[in-house]
Design a protein around this motif. Sequence first.
Motif, PDB file in Angstrom:
ATOM      1  N   ASP A  85       0.858  -1.183   0.000  1.00 25.82           N
ATOM      2  CA  ASP A  85       0.000   0.000   0.000  1.00 25.82           C
ATOM      3  C   ASP A  85       0.890   1.227   0.000  1.00 25.82           C
ATOM      4  O   ASP A  85       1.998   1.206   0.535  1.00 25.82           O
ATOM      5  CB  ASP A  85      -0.942   0.020   1.209  1.00 25.82           C
ATOM      6  CG  ASP A  85      -2.194   0.841   0.934  1.00 25.82           C
ATOM      7  OD1 ASP A  85      -3.265   0.243   0.647  1.00 25.82           O
ATOM      8  OD2 ASP A  85      -2.106   2.092   0.962  1.00 25.82           O
ATOM      9  N   ARG A  90      -1.993   4.290   6.766  1.00 27.17           N
ATOM     10  CA  ARG A  90      -2.773   3.042   6.909  1.00 27.17           C
ATOM     11  C   ARG A  90      -1.888   1.891   7.372  1.00 27.17           C
ATOM     12  O   ARG A  90      -2.245   1.135   8.268  1.00 27.17           O
ATOM     13  CB  ARG A  90      -3.422   2.679   5.583  1.00 27.17           C
ATOM     14  CG  ARG A  90      -4.601   3.575   5.279  1.00 27.17           C
ATOM     15  CD  ARG A  90      -5.545   2.953   4.283  1.00 27.17           C
ATOM     16  NE  ARG A  90      -6.747   3.771   4.242  1.00 27.17           N
ATOM     17  CZ  ARG A  90      -7.405   4.091   3.156  1.00 27.17           C
ATOM     18  NH1 ARG A  90      -7.020   3.628   1.995  1.00 27.17           N
ATOM     19  NH2 ARG A  90      -8.475   4.847   3.222  1.00 27.17           N
ATOM     20  N   THR A 198     -11.473  -7.646   4.900  1.00 27.49           N
ATOM     21  CA  THR A 198     -10.858  -6.315   4.999  1.00 27.49           C
ATOM     22  C   THR A 198     -11.819  -5.348   5.690  1.00 27.49           C
ATOM     23  O   THR A 198     -13.039  -5.579   5.720  1.00 27.49           O
ATOM     24  CB  THR A 198     -10.531  -5.723   3.605  1.00 27.49           C
ATOM     25  OG1 THR A 198     -11.736  -5.163   3.052  1.00 27.49           O
ATOM     26  CG2 THR A 198      -9.969  -6.748   2.642  1.00 27.49           C
TER      27      THR A 198
HETATM   28  C1  LIG Z   1     -10.391   1.621  -0.791  1.00 28.56           C
HETATM   29  S1  LIG Z   1      -8.890   1.227  -0.017  1.00 28.56           S
HETATM   30  C2  LIG Z   1      -9.038  -0.539   0.286  1.00 28.56           C
HETATM   31  C3  LIG Z   1      -8.045  -1.021   1.298  1.00 28.56           C
HETATM   32  C4  LIG Z   1      -8.176  -2.500   1.676  1.00 28.56           C
HETATM   33  N1  LIG Z   1      -7.908  -3.369   0.560  1.00 28.56           N
HETATM   34  C5  LIG Z   1      -9.535  -2.800   2.239  1.00 28.56           C
HETATM   35  O1  LIG Z   1     -10.339  -3.423   1.534  1.00 28.56           O
HETATM   36  O2  LIG Z   1      -9.788  -2.399   3.385  1.00 28.56           O
HETATM   37  C6  LIG Z   1      -7.746   1.278  -1.379  1.00 28.56           C
HETATM   38  C7  LIG Z   1      -6.303   1.208  -0.961  1.00 28.56           C
HETATM   39  O3  LIG Z   1      -5.487   1.207  -2.120  1.00 28.56           O
HETATM   40  C8  LIG Z   1      -4.341   1.990  -1.851  1.00 28.56           C
HETATM   41  N2  LIG Z   1      -3.798   2.457  -3.135  1.00 28.56           N
HETATM   42  C9  LIG Z   1      -4.449   3.154  -4.087  1.00 28.56           C
HETATM   43  N3  LIG Z   1      -3.615   3.418  -5.122  1.00 28.56           N
HETATM   44  C10 LIG Z   1      -2.414   2.872  -4.807  1.00 28.56           C
HETATM   45  C11 LIG Z   1      -1.158   2.814  -5.458  1.00 28.56           C
HETATM   46  N4  LIG Z   1      -0.955   3.394  -6.656  1.00 28.56           N
HETATM   47  N5  LIG Z   1      -0.143   2.174  -4.845  1.00 28.56           N
HETATM   48  C12 LIG Z   1      -0.335   1.588  -3.623  1.00 28.56           C
HETATM   49  N6  LIG Z   1      -1.496   1.621  -2.955  1.00 28.56           N
HETATM   50  C13 LIG Z   1      -2.534   2.256  -3.534  1.00 28.56           C
HETATM   51  C14 LIG Z   1      -4.839   3.115  -0.971  1.00 28.56           C
HETATM   52  O4  LIG Z   1      -3.782   3.695  -0.193  1.00 28.56           O
HETATM   53  C15 LIG Z   1      -5.861   2.384  -0.106  1.00 28.56           C
HETATM   54  O5  LIG Z   1      -5.303   1.907   1.090  1.00 28.56           O
END
Ligand SMILES: C[S@@+](CC[C@H](N)C(=O)[O-])C[C@H]1O[C@@H](n2cnc3c(N)ncnc32)[C@H](O)[C@@H]1O
Length: 232
Positions: A85, A90, A198
């Motif tokens: 992430d 987070r 999650t």
């Molecule tokens: C909507 S959250 C879902 C988090 C987790 N999978 C859950 O279901 O609780 C989307 C996650 O994707 C991460 N994210 C989005 N774009 C990203 C990127 N380019 N590289 C790494 N992480 C990313 C965000 O930081 C966030 O924590």
Amino acid sequence: MHANSRTIVTNQTEVHQDLSRRVERALTHALRKPVAEHTREAFCAADEWLMLQGKPLILDAGCGVGLSTRELARQHPNHAVVGIDRSADRLGREHGVLPDNARLVRADLVDFWRLALAEDWQPTHHYLLYPNPYPKAAHLKLRWHGHPVFPVILALGGRLEVRSNWRLYIQEFAQATKQATGLQPVVSEYDSMGQPLTPFERKYQASGQRLWQLVAELPYCPGLVPTAGEGS
Ligand SMILES: C[S@@+](CC[C@H](N)C(=O)[O-])C[C@H]1O[C@@H](n2cnc3c(N)ncnc32)[C@H](O)[C@@H]1O
């Protein structure tokens, strides 16, 4: 997390009309963005860890606080689970002991996925759980299936599972996967049976939202990714 999570608000009613053009472009134009140094360092450390583990790999892409990474590691003690992430906030939240076969990595997935493919990482399972939906039609290119890195996600192979509370996201991802690989993913409604993997899954289900899942069994296929010089 609140149990009154908002449903997706979008100005899109069907699969985006530019989707197949975006996928075609990603399949024919190399992604030239240089890899950030901090992600290269994070990847190298994870690569060393993975070699020491000597176990098949599970990727948890966009793992948020890493609860799913922990749980997947418990469910698959004979695998090594890497959760990635970009949010230090987070990843830094206290969510209990990290099992020995789990590792959390702060990195940008666009770079991390490319490094993983370059080092021949071949996950047996690849989870993309509740990726940011970017529901405005104008933001198609920010969704993973509309992004230039999309062929890399598929090329890594393994059992790819994508979940979302937005059905159209999953339908688009499935259509893009079929276009790129010729393989038709299985799309279905998802029910965690009271055991959400999650925090997002938990809050969506607690607020009565329907969840959608895509599963694709993908071959390792680095040739899917265009190299510099092709189509440029
Ligand atoms: C909507 S959250 C879902 C988090 C987790 N999978 C859950 O279901 O609780 C989307 C996650 O994707 C991460 N994210 C989005 N774009 C990203 C990127 N380019 N590289 C790494 N992480 C990313 C965000 O930081 C966030 O924590």
